[in-house]
Design an enzyme around this catalytic site. Structure first.
Site, mmCIF file in Angstrom:
data_model
loop_
_atom_site.group_PDB
_atom_site.id
_atom_site.type_symbol
_atom_site.label_atom_id
_atom_site.label_comp_id
_atom_site.label_asym_id
_atom_site.label_seq_id
_atom_site.Cartn_x
_atom_site.Cartn_y
_atom_site.Cartn_z
ATOM 1 N N MET A 140 1.127 14.135 68.290
ATOM 2 C CA MET A 140 2.071 14.384 67.214
ATOM 3 C C MET A 140 2.098 13.186 66.279
ATOM 4 S SD MET A 140 5.570 13.962 69.423
ATOM 5 C CE MET A 140 6.593 14.436 68.047
ATOM 6 N N CYS A 141 2.250 13.440 65.003
ATOM 7 C CA CYS A 141 2.296 12.430 63.957
ATOM 8 C C CYS A 141 0.903 11.849 63.691
ATOM 9 C CB CYS A 141 3.267 11.307 64.281
ATOM 10 S SG CYS A 141 4.931 11.850 64.674
ATOM 11 N N ARG A 142 0.745 11.304 62.533
ATOM 12 C CA ARG A 142 -0.449 10.581 62.120
ATOM 13 C C ARG A 142 0.023 9.331 61.394
ATOM 14 N NH1 ARG A 142 -4.747 12.338 64.752
ATOM 15 N NH2 ARG A 142 -2.995 12.076 66.193
#
Length: 267
Positions: free
Chosen positions: A1-3
């Site tokens: 999740m997230c970058r």
């Protein structure tokens, strides 16, 4: 999740790193190529950057998706910096924190981001949270796992630990009480980048004579991008990258050299 992504080097427009490349963080908000958990990074975004002569970074954060913010498009076009940290946040359950939950988190000269998730949150970190001063808990920027992990890192930094040691000790401590956590942490002070690869992808690109980028995934298909092995601590300056296995922090770090064969980005 997230970058997320961090850069140190020659001054660049924000857009040169965050919106213009074919697979930039901007595009990763809806079409990441390497994301193992989650699909759309639309629950907020942020960028922190350093102005010449000022060690304290500025931040621009919003609760919505990066593609819907026309003001950011203008900022990305004209603002130039020699160091930044930016992130797009994975879509998750609704919460009341809004943009406060979007990285980067900040304190003094530091910017911080967490790509991953703490297993068993929030109960798994109850004991660790009690090691923090009450004032630190009462002033958390948001009520999520990333904000508490940042508080644990920040407590070590304020106690005088080097950036790498603060990240490494926090990761191993959290992983011990919350097995299965994904703890890719990213930290910069405007001069160096420190990161951990723990449960998710991490890459870096050294642009000779220009600077170094560390990111969750490559923003283009440049063959110089290199993948960081899992369970690794990364320390980068403008032109140097050191990798140290997190299980063996007393080992000598391995310095990146140009004659090593790069790993091709996957598509």
């Amino acid at each position: 999740m997230c970058r997320h992504l961090a850069y140190v080097g020659d001054p660049q427009a924000l857009g040169r790193l965050l919106t213009e490349p074919p697979h930039a963080l901007y595009r990763q908000s809806w079409a990441p190529r390497h994301q193992r958990y989650g699909t759309v990074n639309a629950d907020g975004f942020g960028v922190g950057w350093y102005a010449p002569g000022d060690p304290v970074p500025a931040r621009y954060r919003r609760a919505g998706p990066i593609w819907a913010d026309l003001s950011f498009a203008d900022l990305a076009r004209v603002v130039r910096t020699g160091a930044l940290l930016a992130a797009v946040r994975d879509a998750t359950e609704a919460g009341a924190d809004g943009e406060a939950a979007a990285a980067p988190f900040a304190a003094g000269r530091w910017l911080f981001s967490h790509n991953g998730a703490v297993a068993g949150w929030p109960g798994s970190l109850a004991a660790l949270s009690r090691t923090l001063p009450p004032a630190d808990l009462l002033t958390l920027e948001a009520r999520n796992d990333s904000a508490l992990v940042w508080a644990l890192v920040l407590a070590r930094l304020r106690a005088g630990d080097p950036d790498g040691q603060a990240l490494a000790d926090t990761v191993t401590e959290v992983a011990a009480v919350a097995p299965g956590s994904r703890l890719n942490l990213l930290l910069t002070d405007g001069t160096t980048i420190t990161a951990t690869a723990w449960g998710d992808t991490l890459w870096y690109l050294r642009e000779s004579g220009r600077g170094t980028v560390v990111a969750s995934e490559p923003y283009d298909d440049d063959p110089r991008w290199r993948s960081v092995p899992d369970r690794t601590l990364l320390a980068a300056h403008r032109g140097d990258v050191l990798l140290t296995p997190l299980k063996h922090l007393d080992d000598e770090p391995v310095e990146d050299t140009d004659d090593a064969a790069p790993e091709e980005p996957r598509t």
